[in-house]
Design an enzyme around this catalytic site. Structure first.
Site, mmCIF file in Angstrom:
data_model
loop_
_atom_site.group_PDB
_atom_site.id
_atom_site.type_symbol
_atom_site.label_atom_id
_atom_site.label_comp_id
_atom_site.label_asym_id
_atom_site.label_seq_id
_atom_site.Cartn_x
_atom_site.Cartn_y
_atom_site.Cartn_z
ATOM 1 N N ARG A 164 0.841 -1.205 0.000
ATOM 2 C CA ARG A 164 0.000 0.000 0.000
ATOM 3 C C ARG A 164 0.883 1.266 0.000
ATOM 4 O O ARG A 164 0.985 1.949 -1.004
ATOM 5 C CB ARG A 164 -0.944 -0.039 1.226
ATOM 6 C CG ARG A 164 -2.138 0.899 1.147
ATOM 7 C CD ARG A 164 -1.848 2.326 1.446
ATOM 8 N NE ARG A 164 -1.243 2.528 2.779
ATOM 9 C CZ ARG A 164 -0.739 3.675 3.181
ATOM 10 N NH1 ARG A 164 -0.745 4.729 2.391
ATOM 11 N NH2 ARG A 164 -0.190 3.784 4.387
ATOM 12 N N HIS A 216 8.812 6.981 8.364
ATOM 13 C CA HIS A 216 9.541 7.117 7.096
ATOM 14 C C HIS A 216 10.979 7.508 7.417
ATOM 15 O O HIS A 216 11.230 8.225 8.387
ATOM 16 C CB HIS A 216 8.863 8.161 6.201
ATOM 17 C CG HIS A 216 7.602 7.643 5.574
ATOM 18 N ND1 HIS A 216 7.549 7.172 4.288
ATOM 19 C CD2 HIS A 216 6.358 7.487 6.082
ATOM 20 C CE1 HIS A 216 6.317 6.757 4.011
ATOM 21 N NE2 HIS A 216 5.571 6.941 5.083
ATOM 22 N N CYS A 239 4.484 9.384 -0.157
ATOM 23 C CA CYS A 239 3.116 9.880 0.018
ATOM 24 C C CYS A 239 2.824 10.805 -1.142
ATOM 25 O O CYS A 239 3.545 11.785 -1.347
ATOM 26 C CB CYS A 239 2.969 10.629 1.341
ATOM 27 S SG CYS A 239 1.359 11.426 1.518
HETATM 28 ZN ZN ZN Z 1 3.529 6.436 5.117
#
Ligand code: ZN
Length: 304
Positions: free
Chosen positions: A11, A205, A236
């Site tokens: 994802r 991250h 993102c």
């Molecule tokens: Zn993320």
């Protein structure tokens, strides 16, 4: 100590890829993760396909993956329509994102933080009715790409508010990789204090090379689930200059040697990272595939 790694490469990893990834390849990535021992997979996002076309095949991905009572598949859900899709597709978990700042929330979700909390409350209730595990993620909890510093008091207030809807899990997300271990410790402690019945989870991250230090600080402070991405891929679409998640295999190296159990096999994960580098036609950011395991220093295969 046992902890859970939530594999987010399918994802968070793939949603930022410019090149289209075939549904069959997404399914193979998920199966490789499962074969390596991952038991929680963030597989898809039920976002509007016009906003994130990379996730448009969410239903097809979930229809193609192997089902097993031990494996839990999660989907990101933003609204009622997304929840309907998630239930129809047979997810085991939903993850609802509430963004800590209004500016980022509007860009990411199309509404401010207040409205985001309201959405979470509604989706939490509906998810409970559907018998789903419900995670709420507080995004930009460590800093915002548009508003800069995010006051800890604001995050604390948000934790209290989202906790009122009875989540199974509260995740703190460092969406743009600006957090540091001291703040991680304080905010994870806030979750365990204000939401003792929710599992504390973190999402880091590695944009500024603080991701692994933050992950270990989170475990020290009581987090019991960490998001990781095979190869350290990710980003993102709504945050400028966002880079990959902490890599599953790089974190595994430290956890394995510290005796922290995850059930995920490091050698199989390195092999999948090599495969992923081939699929994306670029070496993955993770370092372990290059450096090799220690003390068994044999690298499984050359880096593409
Ligand atoms: Zn993320």
């Amino acid at each position: 100590m046992d902890i859970t790694l939530v594999e987010v490469a399918p994802r968070d990893g793939l949603q930022n890829e410019k090149r289209p990834i075939a549904t069959a390849d997404k399914i193979e990535l998920i199966h490789r993760a499962v074969d390596a021992g991952a038991r929680r997979i963030e597989a898809v996002s039920f976002v509007d396909p016009r906003r994130v076309p990379q996730m448009a095949d969410a239903e097809a991905v979930l229809a193609g993956v192997r089902r097993d009572a031990e494996i839990s598949y999660a989907g990101l859900v933003f609204n009622d329509r997304g929840l309907d899709r998630a239930v129809a597709a047979g997810v085991d978990e939903i993850n609802v994102v509430v963004v800590a700042t209004d500016t980022f929330s509007r860009r990411n979700q199309g509404c401010g933080t207040e409205e985001g909390v309201g959405r979470w409350e509604r989706l939490a209730a509906r998810g409970a009715e559907a018998g789903l595990w419900r995670t709420v993620t507080i995004a930009a909890a460590f800093g915002c790409p548009f508003e800069g510093e995010v006051p800890e008091a604001r995050v604390r207030d948000l934790v209290a508010r989202v906790a009122a809807a009875g989540p199974d899990e509260i995740a703190l997300a460092d969406t743009i990789g600006v957090g540091t271990p001291d703040r991680v410790r304080r905010l994870v402690s806030t979750v365990t204090e204000l939401a003792p019945n929710a599992l504390p989870r973190c999402h880091f991250h590695n944009t500024r090379n603080t991701g692994y230090a933050n992950a270990l600080a989170a475990l020290d402070a009581g987090a019991r689930a960490l998001d990781t991405s095979i190869g350290g891929i990710g980003g993102c679409p709504f945050a400028p200059a966002a880079t990959g998640n902490i890599a599953t295999e790089d974190l595994l190296y430290t956890l394995d040697r510290m005796g922290i159990t995850t059930g995920v096999d490091i050698t199989a994960t390195i092999e999948t990272a090599h495969w992923l580098g081939g699929l994306l036609a670029t070496p993955v950011p993770a370092l372990l595939g290059r450096a090799g395991l220690f003390p068994n220093t044999a690298v499984t295969q050359p880096v593409p």
